[in-house]
Design a protein around this motif. Sequence first.
Motif, PDB file in Angstrom:
ATOM      1  N   LEU A   1      58.980  46.857  48.467  1.00  0.00           N
ATOM      2  CA  LEU A   1      57.948  47.701  47.851  1.00  0.00           C
ATOM      3  C   LEU A   1      56.756  47.040  48.699  1.00  0.00           C
ATOM      4  CD1 LEU A   1      58.595  48.580  44.171  1.00  0.00           C
ATOM      5  CD2 LEU A   1      58.719  50.090  46.075  1.00  0.00           C
TER       6      LEU A   1
ATOM      7  N   LEU B   1      63.950  44.505  45.495  1.00  0.00           N
ATOM      8  CA  LEU B   1      63.007  45.617  45.242  1.00  0.00           C
ATOM      9  C   LEU B   1      61.756  45.350  45.470  1.00  0.00           C
ATOM     10  CD1 LEU B   1      63.041  48.757  44.501  1.00  0.00           C
ATOM     11  CD2 LEU B   1      62.746  47.834  42.164  1.00  0.00           C
TER      12      LEU B   1
ATOM     13  N   GLU C   1      68.467  41.513  42.970  1.00  0.00           N
ATOM     14  CA  GLU C   1      68.246  42.916  43.077  1.00  0.00           C
ATOM     15  C   GLU C   1      66.648  43.082  42.737  1.00  0.00           C
ATOM     16  OE1 GLU C   1      70.911  44.833  40.629  1.00  0.00           O
ATOM     17  OE2 GLU C   1      72.616  44.814  42.148  1.00  0.00           O
ATOM     18  N   GLU C   2      66.214  42.342  42.041  1.00  0.00           N
ATOM     19  CA  GLU C   2      64.946  42.589  41.673  1.00  0.00           C
ATOM     20  C   GLU C   2      64.094  42.059  43.037  1.00  0.00           C
ATOM     21  OE1 GLU C   2      63.683  40.847  37.850  1.00  0.00           O
ATOM     22  OE2 GLU C   2      61.691  40.119  38.669  1.00  0.00           O
TER      23      GLU C   2
ATOM     24  N   ILE D   1      55.811  54.439  43.327  1.00  0.00           N
ATOM     25  CA  ILE D   1      55.312  53.680  44.224  1.00  0.00           C
ATOM     26  C   ILE D   1      55.779  54.129  45.471  1.00  0.00           C
ATOM     27  CG2 ILE D   1      55.130  51.014  44.890  1.00  0.00           C
ATOM     28  CD1 ILE D   1      55.283  50.605  41.898  1.00  0.00           C
TER      29      ILE D   1
ATOM     30  N   ALA E   1      58.990  52.580  40.056  1.00  0.00           N
ATOM     31  CA  ALA E   1      59.432  52.208  41.459  1.00  0.00           C
ATOM     32  C   ALA E   1      59.475  53.330  42.351  1.00  0.00           C
ATOM     33  CB  ALA E   1      60.691  51.479  41.571  1.00  0.00           C
TER      34      ALA E   1
ATOM     35  N   ILE F   1      58.738  48.541  37.289  1.00  0.00           N
ATOM     36  CA  ILE F   1      58.669  47.437  37.759  1.00  0.00           C
ATOM     37  C   ILE F   1      57.824  46.388  36.738  1.00  0.00           C
ATOM     38  CG2 ILE F   1      58.669  48.175  40.150  1.00  0.00           C
ATOM     39  CD1 ILE F   1      55.564  47.651  39.916  1.00  0.00           C
TER      40      ILE F   1
ATOM     41  N   VAL G   1      69.031  48.566  41.361  1.00  0.00           N
ATOM     42  CA  VAL G   1      68.519  48.000  40.294  1.00  0.00           C
ATOM     43  C   VAL G   1      68.549  48.732  39.013  1.00  0.00           C
ATOM     44  CG1 VAL G   1      66.052  47.609  39.313  1.00  0.00           C
ATOM     45  CG2 VAL G   1      66.710  46.712  41.593  1.00  0.00           C
TER      46      VAL G   1
ATOM     47  N   ILE H   1      66.599  50.769  44.653  1.00  0.00           N
ATOM     48  CA  ILE H   1      66.028  51.218  43.314  1.00  0.00           C
ATOM     49  C   ILE H   1      67.580  51.735  42.539  1.00  0.00           C
ATOM     50  CG2 ILE H   1      64.938  53.146  42.224  1.00  0.00           C
ATOM     51  CD1 ILE H   1      63.070  53.198  44.581  1.00  0.00           C
TER      52      ILE H   1
ATOM     53  N   ALA I   1      60.669  44.511  35.636  1.00  0.00           N
ATOM     54  CA  ALA I   1      61.403  43.738  36.577  1.00  0.00           C
ATOM     55  C   ALA I   1      60.829  42.391  36.473  1.00  0.00           C
ATOM     56  CB  ALA I   1      61.170  44.281  37.762  1.00  0.00           C
ATOM     57  N   SER I   2      60.871  41.452  35.499  1.00  0.00           N
ATOM     58  CA  SER I   2      60.310  40.314  35.288  1.00  0.00           C
ATOM     59  C   SER I   2      61.252  39.047  35.087  1.00  0.00           C
ATOM     60  CB  SER I   2      59.142  40.404  34.085  1.00  0.00           C
ATOM     61  OG  SER I   2      59.724  40.970  33.168  1.00  0.00           O
ATOM     62  N   THR I   3      62.388  39.159  35.620  1.00  0.00           N
ATOM     63  CA  THR I   3      63.226  37.856  35.478  1.00  0.00           C
ATOM     64  C   THR I   3      62.650  36.772  36.255  1.00  0.00           C
ATOM     65  OG1 THR I   3      64.989  39.735  36.044  1.00  0.00           O
ATOM     66  CG2 THR I   3      65.690  37.563  35.564  1.00  0.00           C
TER      67      THR I   3
END
Lengths: 100, 480
Positions: free
Chosen positions: B162, B158, B154-155, A31, A28, A92, A83, A80, A95-97
């Motif tokens: 981005l 973010l 939070e995800e 990026i 992140a 990232i 997280v 960030i 980050a796939s909830t």
Amino acid sequence: MVPIEYYVALSAILFMIGTMGVLTRRNAIIIFMSIELMLNAANLLFVAFARMYEALSGQIFVFFVMTVAAAEVAVGLALIVAVFRTKHSINIDEASTLKG
Amino acid sequence: MSGYGIEDLVYILPIVFLLVWALVLVLVEAFTKRPDVTMLLAAFGLLAAVTLSVIQFGTEATAFKEMLTVDGYAVFVYMLVLASGLLSLGLAYDYNRRMGWARGEYYILMLFSIAGAMLMASAANLIVVFLALELLSIPLYVMAAFVPNDASSEEAGLKYFLLGAFAGGFVLYGVALIYGATGATNLMDVVAAALGTNSPVMLLTGAALILVGLGFKVALVPFHMWTPDVYQGAPTPVTAYMAVVAKAGGFAALFRVFIAAFPSVSADLTPVIATLVVLTLVVGNVAALAQKNIKRMLAYSSISHAGFLMMAFVTYGSALYADAVTSLLFYLLAFTVTSFGSWAVVIALEKAEGKGLDFEDYAGLGKKYPMLSAAMLVFLLSFAGVPPTLGFAGKFFLFRTVLEAGYAWLAIVGVIMSLVSAFYYLRVVRFMYFEQGDPEVRSEPVLNLVTAITVVGTIFLFLFSGPLLAWASEAVLALI
């Protein structure tokens, strides 16, 4: 004096590097750095064109952009960190909830 | 004329007032730490800004050396986003307390972001478009991530941050290219210089980059990847808010910029825009068919509505664009009322930790809570465009404009996609009325009020479509 085309070419290359960075990197922070590079590519264009047109406005825009970038840094780094505290990772791909 | 006078501030008084009020509330919240008080004061500020906007009806002026324009179009969008602000305060109030994270900062961030949306509608200079876009977006990133220690919120924050910042980069680079091609960022000077420009490629690239950047914001396919995730992960009142206000602000700026500054490249851009519309309609509606979570379904549904709104845009280079903008404003109004209503029902059924959001959770709603499910039925019919609802009037005016402009095939695609959308909206109806279940709904007064207002609005405003359309059309006349 350096011709304007050189500045435009350099700025286009920086913008491309930034875009590719956003699309290919998975960290992140990196990026985010790539996004900053895109903004600075635009800044370079503004300054170069301001010189070409001998107008101050382009240089003033750069200050606005820098202010916006600072505000984005404040919010972005806070997100960030938040997280990272919850997931102990800023990759990232992890980050796939959310998916469906 | 040199320097700025007090009259510049008076012209944009609703925005100035809202920003100052938000700053005052930051201090109030810091010293009192009473979210309820902050919420009431925020609602008062929004009402005051509505009053100030009403006073501005009929004003036509530019402020700060043509940086900002105040006209009927801007005031229409002001009213729309301020009303959205009030409705989303109503959605958030009970929800935030029920979920146990009521914080006053939420309402303050919302005020800032509303001021950003209002500035987008008023922006007459490309650099103001960029600044207003960021003022609209940056508070939204925080609001999306507002739930403390919650991975999905939070995800969502973010991801939204981005991709939002990425989109902002595109808009800015587009502005820089247009500055290079024309030597100006003021819309009036850009259009004058664009006619005689010797670098049409740079101008076209700049316009296309702005289209891409704002396309991200309003969630057009193929720039929509973030939408379902962010809409699902963000707290539901924030989702409701950003579905409407980010779209309203994005479309308001998109239309003003393209109509005022880029008529000269419309021949090149119209096929691109038509492609975006078809892609958005098809992908949005077809992907919505596969969803089981109501928030994701409504996310794809809002993508498809962005496609419908964008439909008005294909006519922007033709003589009919005034009608197109009128029907866009009307559709935006219809979408606002319907969308807030449907999110209010979603919030009524939602439980902690993202429970209560699947279609199965709506089973049996019709028997146990007839009023609530009747309300949801009205909203879903309005989304699908069935009379007698506001959504039908919105689609009717939009398709009529597109037909008149000679895009019959696009109108046909629109009608087919409306039919497809009826499938997934009616799936929820089937669960509500024809499945057995025992849903649990807590009755919360403010939330019920929002639901009631939006139901009445969806049906009642339909009866007044004519006058509303006339109002929208007057608002547009000022733009020309």
